[in-house]
Motif scaffolding. Structure first.
Motif, PDB file in Angstrom:
ATOM      1  N   ALA A  24      85.127  25.562  60.940  1.00  0.00           N
ATOM      2  CA  ALA A  24      85.599  24.554  61.735  1.00  0.00           C
ATOM      3  C   ALA A  24      86.129  23.358  61.017  1.00  0.00           C
ATOM      4  CB  ALA A  24      84.416  23.920  62.788  1.00  0.00           C
ATOM      5  N   SER A  25      85.592  23.018  59.515  1.00  0.00           N
ATOM      6  CA  SER A  25      86.217  22.044  58.989  1.00  0.00           C
ATOM      7  C   SER A  25      87.747  22.035  58.370  1.00  0.00           C
ATOM      8  CB  SER A  25      85.227  21.858  57.702  1.00  0.00           C
ATOM      9  OG  SER A  25      85.236  23.199  57.005  1.00  0.00           O
ATOM     10  N   ARG A  26      88.155  23.358  58.522  1.00  0.00           N
ATOM     11  CA  ARG A  26      89.573  23.661  58.095  1.00  0.00           C
ATOM     12  C   ARG A  26      90.639  22.958  59.126  1.00  0.00           C
ATOM     13  NH1 ARG A  26      89.305  29.421  58.260  1.00  0.00           N
ATOM     14  NH2 ARG A  26      88.623  29.626  55.985  1.00  0.00           N
ATOM     15  N   TRP A  77      90.578  15.186  57.892  1.00  0.00           N
ATOM     16  CA  TRP A  77      90.561  14.994  56.585  1.00  0.00           C
ATOM     17  C   TRP A  77      90.788  16.131  55.539  1.00  0.00           C
ATOM     18  CZ3 TRP A  77      87.016  17.639  53.529  1.00  0.00           C
ATOM     19  CH2 TRP A  77      86.075  18.291  54.253  1.00  0.00           C
ATOM     20  N   ALA A  78      90.498  17.306  56.123  1.00  0.00           N
ATOM     21  CA  ALA A  78      90.662  18.483  55.387  1.00  0.00           C
ATOM     22  C   ALA A  78      92.218  18.691  55.382  1.00  0.00           C
ATOM     23  CB  ALA A  78      90.051  19.710  55.888  1.00  0.00           C
ATOM     24  N   ARG A  79      92.962  18.651  56.239  1.00  0.00           N
ATOM     25  CA  ARG A  79      94.178  18.741  56.660  1.00  0.00           C
ATOM     26  C   ARG A  79      94.983  18.015  55.510  1.00  0.00           C
ATOM     27  NH1 ARG A  79      96.173  22.537  59.690  1.00  0.00           N
ATOM     28  NH2 ARG A  79      94.854  23.546  61.391  1.00  0.00           N
ATOM     29  N   LEU A 139      87.010  25.826  50.427  1.00  0.00           N
ATOM     30  CA  LEU A 139      87.729  25.237  51.617  1.00  0.00           C
ATOM     31  C   LEU A 139      89.201  25.139  51.097  1.00  0.00           C
ATOM     32  CD1 LEU A 139      87.917  24.308  54.501  1.00  0.00           C
ATOM     33  CD2 LEU A 139      87.500  22.109  53.707  1.00  0.00           C
ATOM     34  N   PHE A 140      89.546  24.573  50.187  1.00  0.00           N
ATOM     35  CA  PHE A 140      90.697  24.123  49.877  1.00  0.00           C
ATOM     36  C   PHE A 140      91.784  25.366  49.159  1.00  0.00           C
ATOM     37  CE2 PHE A 140      88.960  19.753  49.954  1.00  0.00           C
ATOM     38  CZ  PHE A 140      89.640  19.252  51.300  1.00  0.00           C
ATOM     39  N   ASP A 141      90.738  26.093  48.333  1.00  0.00           N
ATOM     40  CA  ASP A 141      91.754  27.018  47.834  1.00  0.00           C
ATOM     41  C   ASP A 141      92.604  27.989  48.945  1.00  0.00           C
ATOM     42  OD1 ASP A 141      89.633  28.592  48.786  1.00  0.00           O
ATOM     43  OD2 ASP A 141      89.304  29.623  46.789  1.00  0.00           O
ATOM     44  N   GLY A 142      91.912  28.197  49.733  1.00  0.00           N
ATOM     45  CA  GLY A 142      92.463  29.034  51.101  1.00  0.00           C
ATOM     46  C   GLY A 142      93.368  28.162  51.855  1.00  0.00           C
ATOM     47  N   GLN A 151      77.853  29.661  53.503  1.00  0.00           N
ATOM     48  CA  GLN A 151      77.678  28.395  53.662  1.00  0.00           C
ATOM     49  C   GLN A 151      76.134  27.901  54.230  1.00  0.00           C
ATOM     50  OE1 GLN A 151      79.006  30.656  55.517  1.00  0.00           O
ATOM     51  NE2 GLN A 151      78.899  30.295  57.751  1.00  0.00           N
ATOM     52  N   HIS A 152      75.462  28.850  54.491  1.00  0.00           N
ATOM     53  CA  HIS A 152      74.019  28.887  54.973  1.00  0.00           C
ATOM     54  C   HIS A 152      73.305  28.647  53.678  1.00  0.00           C
ATOM     55  CE1 HIS A 152      75.273  31.460  58.416  1.00  0.00           C
ATOM     56  NE2 HIS A 152      75.480  30.265  58.799  1.00  0.00           N
TER      57      HIS A 152
END
Length: 213
Positions: free
Chosen positions: A11-13, A17-19, A80-83, A158-159
């Protein structure tokens, strides 16, 4: 590409802020592979901090545990950011699929082994690391059998990071009952057992889907 097909739903993708950060990284001279490599550096920082915190006390222990928790989260941010830089930023590289997977396995080992040695239960740390790697192996085995990537839990990446980060923070309260490293030891048990269950569940899913054709 395989790198796109093997993406974990996050969901964070889709968060603003992530974008924004991914867009800035995409326009900079940073490659997805470099971000993936950085995740191993973050994991090494977490593992060392956990290891050193095991014998520390007072303010030093507090600082080391907080550093370990932050490094674990920085590891996830790299994941997250590499992908996002590779796919949304259009900077996919031929060897991207390798760097998308290999650093994650190294990171799990560095973190959980560091926790194990710091908490005085190295065998348990290695067990948690081994079962964490096994969850990824069964996911990739399923893909090699022609099935979609299975990111099911109960102890997916993530868990695992959520549990060990929470354990680091909760360990700050151990002086209240003259405790030391019990919470981190308990977290390793939870991760090892949960990861083993996750690997078995994913393996069962593979067999069931293959038999169903």
């Amino acid at each position: 590409m395989a790198q796109d097909e093997n993406r974990r739903p996050l969901a964070s993708r889709d968060s603003g802020w992530a974008r924004t950060i991914a867009r800035r990284l995409s326009t900079a001279s940073v490659t997805p592979n470099q971000i993936s490599m950085a995740s191993m550096v973050m994991a090494a920082g977490a593992g060392i901090a956990f290891w050193q915190a095991g014998a520390a006390s007072g303010g030093s222990r507090v600082a080391l545990l907080l550093a370990a928790a932050l490094f674990c989260q920085f590891r996830l941010l790299c994941n997250l950011f590499d992908g996002m830089v590779a796919i949304e930023g259009g900077k996919q590289e031929p060897d991207g699929p390798f760097w998308n997977e290999f650093p994650d396995r190294v990171a799990d080992i560095l973190i959980f082994v560091g926790v194990g040695y710091g908490a005085g239960v190295p065998t348990l740390g290695w067990a948690a690391a081994a079962f964490a790697v096994l969850t990824a192996y069964t996911r990739e085995l399923g893909r090699n059998c022609g099935l979609p990537a299975d990111f099911s839990g109960p102890m997916a990446k993530q868990h695992r990071m959520a549990v060990i980060t929470a354990a680091a923070v909760l360990s700050l309260a151990e002086p209240l009952w003259s405790g030391h490293n019990q919470i981190l030891g308990g977290a390793l048990w939870l991760i090892a057992i949960g990861a083993a269950i996750t690997a078995i569940r994913r393996a069962a899913n593979i067999v069931r889907k293959l038999r169903a054709g």
